[in-house]
Design a protein around this motif. Structure first.
Motif, PDB file in Angstrom:
ATOM      1  N   PHE A  89     -25.646  41.996  13.240  1.00 42.01           N
ATOM      2  CA  PHE A  89     -25.239  43.132  12.402  1.00 42.01           C
ATOM      3  C   PHE A  89     -23.992  42.808  11.590  1.00 42.01           C
ATOM      4  O   PHE A  89     -23.900  43.160  10.415  1.00 42.01           O
ATOM      5  CB  PHE A  89     -24.998  44.389  13.243  1.00 42.01           C
ATOM      6  N   LEU A  90     -23.033  42.134  12.205  1.00 36.55           N
ATOM      7  CA  LEU A  90     -21.823  41.747  11.474  1.00 36.55           C
ATOM      8  C   LEU A  90     -22.163  40.797  10.324  1.00 36.55           C
ATOM      9  O   LEU A  90     -21.625  40.923   9.227  1.00 36.55           O
ATOM     10  CB  LEU A  90     -20.805  41.098  12.418  1.00 36.55           C
ATOM     11  N   ARG A  91     -23.062  39.860  10.592  1.00 29.69           N
ATOM     12  CA  ARG A  91     -23.465  38.907   9.550  1.00 29.69           C
ATOM     13  C   ARG A  91     -24.185  39.632   8.407  1.00 29.69           C
ATOM     14  O   ARG A  91     -23.930  39.374   7.234  1.00 29.69           O
ATOM     15  CB  ARG A  91     -24.351  37.823  10.149  1.00 29.69           C
ATOM     16  N   GLU A  92     -25.101  40.525   8.756  1.00 28.50           N
ATOM     17  CA  GLU A  92     -25.876  41.256   7.745  1.00 28.50           C
ATOM     18  C   GLU A  92     -25.007  42.171   6.885  1.00 28.50           C
ATOM     19  O   GLU A  92     -25.329  42.407   5.735  1.00 28.50           O
ATOM     20  CB  GLU A  92     -26.983  42.077   8.414  1.00 28.50           C
ATOM     21  N   THR A  93     -23.931  42.691   7.462  1.00 25.11           N
ATOM     22  CA  THR A  93     -23.058  43.591   6.714  1.00 25.11           C
ATOM     23  C   THR A  93     -21.878  42.878   6.070  1.00 25.11           C
ATOM     24  O   THR A  93     -21.027  43.523   5.458  1.00 25.11           O
ATOM     25  CB  THR A  93     -22.539  44.730   7.625  1.00 25.11           C
ATOM     26  N   GLY A  94     -21.829  41.551   6.221  1.00 23.75           N
ATOM     27  CA  GLY A  94     -20.756  40.778   5.606  1.00 23.75           C
ATOM     28  C   GLY A  94     -19.428  40.850   6.339  1.00 23.75           C
ATOM     29  O   GLY A  94     -18.388  40.525   5.769  1.00 23.75           O
TER      30      GLY A  94
END
Length: 189
Positions: A89-94
């Protein structure tokens, strides 16, 4: 559960609650293995983990025993999943390359090392010294622990590379700041 596990408890008959948890977990692993194969989203090591988990669950259900240790292994194997999902989720949201991402990675490595390697060693020891479990139950325990070590090597390589990269970035920033402070400001003798 795994910390207080004694060698005399392994290989014991399954309780109704253990059977219920094993059945639910079996459904999850069958679905997830099908997903991984269909979408080709995981490598051989993850497929081996899923396959061994499915075989271990089926074995405990068919034999009617060893539910304690199979559930303990599954719990230890899956306890880091929320942190893996958080990373995604952190990766997907930058937001992965942030302090929060570093904390999640640190917690993942610490939890994986402590539970799957540390507590897993205790559980495997109890399994191996107990005369109760059958030989193939013990072999399955060794196989799952070996898979955990393979994951551990990959995780530590990742952690080492990330740490070195962060160290070099910090050192470069520190050097630039130091040069800016000294530039044009000679000390008086």
């Amino acid at each position: 559960m795994a910390l207080g596990l004694l060698p005399t408890q392994v290989g014991a008959p399954n309780t109704p609650l253990q059977v219920h948890v094993l059945c639910l977990t079996l459904g999850y692993f069958i679905f997830d293995l099908g997903w991984c194969i269909y979408f080709q989203s995981e490598g051989a090591l993850m497929l081996a983990h899923h396959t061994l988990s499915i075989l271990g669950i089926i074995m405990a259900l068919v034999l009617g025993e060893s539910g304690t240790e199979v559930n303990a292994v599954l719990f230890g194997s899956e306890i880091t999943n929320p942190l893996l999902q958080m990373r995604w989720f952190l990766r997907e949201t930058g937001h992965y390359h942030s302090f929060t991402g570093d904390v999640v990675d640190f917690l993942f490595v610490a939890l994986f090392t402590g539970v799957r390697i540390g507590v897993g060693a205790r559980l495997l020891f109890c399994e191996m010294v107990s005369p109760t479990p059958r030989w193939f139950v013990k072999a399955g325990g060794v196989a799952m622990y070996a898979v955990s070590w393979c994951f551990m090597v990959s995780i530590w390589r990742f952690a080492w590379k990330k740490s070195i990269k962060k160290y070099h970035a910090w050192r470069s920033r520190w050097s630039e700041e130091w040069q800016r402070k000294l530039n044009g400001h000679l000390k008086a003798h």
